[in-house]
Scaffold this motif. Structure first.
Motif, PDB file in Angstrom:
ATOM      1  N   ASN A  53      40.286  42.494  42.573  1.00 43.74           N
ATOM      2  CA  ASN A  53      41.647  42.395  43.044  1.00 43.74           C
ATOM      3  C   ASN A  53      42.048  41.548  43.729  1.00 43.74           C
ATOM      4  O   ASN A  53      43.526  40.990  44.392  1.00 43.74           O
ATOM      5  N   ARG A  54      41.175  40.311  43.835  1.00 34.53           N
ATOM      6  CA  ARG A  54      41.800  38.933  44.557  1.00 34.53           C
ATOM      7  C   ARG A  54      41.564  37.732  43.205  1.00 34.53           C
ATOM      8  O   ARG A  54      42.448  36.969  43.705  1.00 34.53           O
ATOM      9  N   LEU A  55      40.861  38.102  42.565  1.00 31.01           N
ATOM     10  CA  LEU A  55      40.526  36.917  41.286  1.00 31.01           C
ATOM     11  C   LEU A  55      40.665  37.259  40.112  1.00 31.01           C
ATOM     12  O   LEU A  55      39.924  38.214  39.572  1.00 31.01           O
ATOM     13  N   GLY A  56      41.502  36.478  39.088  1.00 31.57           N
ATOM     14  CA  GLY A  56      41.426  36.982  37.732  1.00 31.57           C
ATOM     15  C   GLY A  56      41.166  35.513  36.977  1.00 31.57           C
ATOM     16  O   GLY A  56      41.498  34.617  37.202  1.00 31.57           O
ATOM     17  N   VAL A  57      40.182  35.979  35.964  1.00 24.89           N
ATOM     18  CA  VAL A  57      39.662  34.678  35.326  1.00 24.89           C
ATOM     19  C   VAL A  57      39.886  35.063  33.658  1.00 24.89           C
ATOM     20  O   VAL A  57      39.777  35.906  33.114  1.00 24.89           O
ATOM     21  N   VAL A  58      40.528  33.982  33.130  1.00 22.66           N
ATOM     22  CA  VAL A  58      40.776  33.846  31.649  1.00 22.66           C
ATOM     23  C   VAL A  58      39.735  32.740  31.080  1.00 22.66           C
ATOM     24  O   VAL A  58      39.792  31.787  31.020  1.00 22.66           O
ATOM     25  N   SER A  59      38.969  33.368  30.114  1.00 19.33           N
ATOM     26  CA  SER A  59      37.969  32.557  29.452  1.00 19.33           C
ATOM     27  C   SER A  59      37.869  32.778  27.844  1.00 19.33           C
ATOM     28  O   SER A  59      38.069  34.059  27.525  1.00 19.33           O
ATOM     29  N   SER A  60      37.100  32.066  27.375  1.00 14.99           N
ATOM     30  CA  SER A  60      36.790  32.313  25.999  1.00 14.99           C
ATOM     31  C   SER A  60      35.815  33.166  25.899  1.00 14.99           C
ATOM     32  O   SER A  60      35.810  34.222  24.975  1.00 14.99           O
ATOM     33  N   ASP A  61      34.836  33.695  26.718  1.00 14.11           N
ATOM     34  CA  ASP A  61      33.799  34.580  26.678  1.00 14.11           C
ATOM     35  C   ASP A  61      34.576  36.161  26.599  1.00 14.11           C
ATOM     36  O   ASP A  61      33.936  36.817  26.015  1.00 14.11           O
ATOM     37  N   MET A  62      35.591  36.060  27.589  1.00 13.13           N
ATOM     38  CA  MET A  62      36.592  37.292  27.548  1.00 13.13           C
ATOM     39  C   MET A  62      37.097  37.648  26.305  1.00 13.13           C
ATOM     40  O   MET A  62      37.111  38.613  25.884  1.00 13.13           O
TER      41      MET A  62
END
Length: 262
Positions: free
Chosen positions: A81-90
């Protein structure tokens, strides 16, 4: 404007398998201060992202700590709810047969596909469709993830990360494999997010994707922080030439910079 520190690293060391990837990191990142982490391939940039999303853990030392939003212990569900991450793993976790819309709404449950017991509310469906519309993906919401272009997949991952309306959005090499049109569309999205108040952290090796709204640039090389300052201080020929170990010149226009051979 808040000055809360959301990431606090002190003397952090991390290993992947039998090799060290990050060394003696001392760093504080604050809310509303969008930052680019810049460095060559192999510098440890993706390892830093893994530290932040808790898929990599630092070596336990008495003189070291890693704090997210002021806490040494993290509830991963609350963190979404505070941090979003966009990565190649996802990106690799997206099922090719899952529709774009399902890939977004499933993130309300921390998943990439809806399970039998996962029933999004009408409000959640509406929020997912609104975000798809904002990032110009509404027209392909019924298409399968396996049919998307690189640029569409990258925007989809950003939509997924935004469903919880996070305060901080971390992007690992967001422009990787994008053509010019898709890259420029992505940069426009990042500019709008920062202007709307989202704290964006971009991890990249590309100077030309650093948007004018970035306030801080960190240099990472061989797993160590080797530079920290404003874009005007850091994105200069001498500093970039040293970071990338090759002679470089810099051309600036409209707040963007392009790197040329020196």
């Amino acid at each position: 404007m808040t000055t809360e520190t959301w990431l606090d690293l002190r003397n952090v060391e991390a290993w992947l398998g039998d090799r060290p990837v990050l060394h003696d990191l001392n760093l504080q990142l604050k809310l509303r201060q969008s930052t680019t982490v810049l460095g060559p391939n192999g510098a440890g940039k993706s390892s830093l992202v893994k530290l932040i999303d808790r898929s990599l853990y630092p070596i336990v030392r008495a003189d070291a700590h890693l704090r997210l939003f002021g806490s040494d212990t993290v509830n991963l569900w609350a963190l979404r709810n505070r941090l979003g991450v966009v990565s190649s793993d996802m990106e690799q976790r997206l099922h090719p047969k899952t529709t774009v819309e399902e890939a977004v709404v499933s993130n309300f449950f921390g998943a990439t596909r809806l399970g039998r017991d996962q029933k999004p509310s009408a409000r959640q469906w509406e929020q997912a469709r609104d975000l798809l519309d904002q990032l110009h993906l509404h027209s392909i919401r019924e298409r399968c993830c396996g049919e998307l272009s690189d640029g569409q997949r990258r925007r989809l991952l950003i939509v997924r990360a935004l469903v919880h309306q996070p305060e901080v959005l971390v992007l690992d090499e967001p422009s990787r494999a994008l053509d010019l049109q898709a890259c420029h569309q992505l940069l426009a999205i990042l500019r709008r997010l920062i202007q709307a108040g989202t704290t964006v952290v971009q991890v990249t090796h590309r100077v030309d994707t650093i948007v004018p709204e970035m306030e801080r640039v960190l240099f990472l090389a061989q797993g160590r922080l080797v530079g920290d300052g404003s874009p005007r201080e850091m994105l200069r020929p001498a500093e970039l030439s040293e970071l990338f170990n090759t002679p470089l010149n810099v051309v600036e226009a409209h707040g963007f910079r392009q790197v040329l051979p020196g």
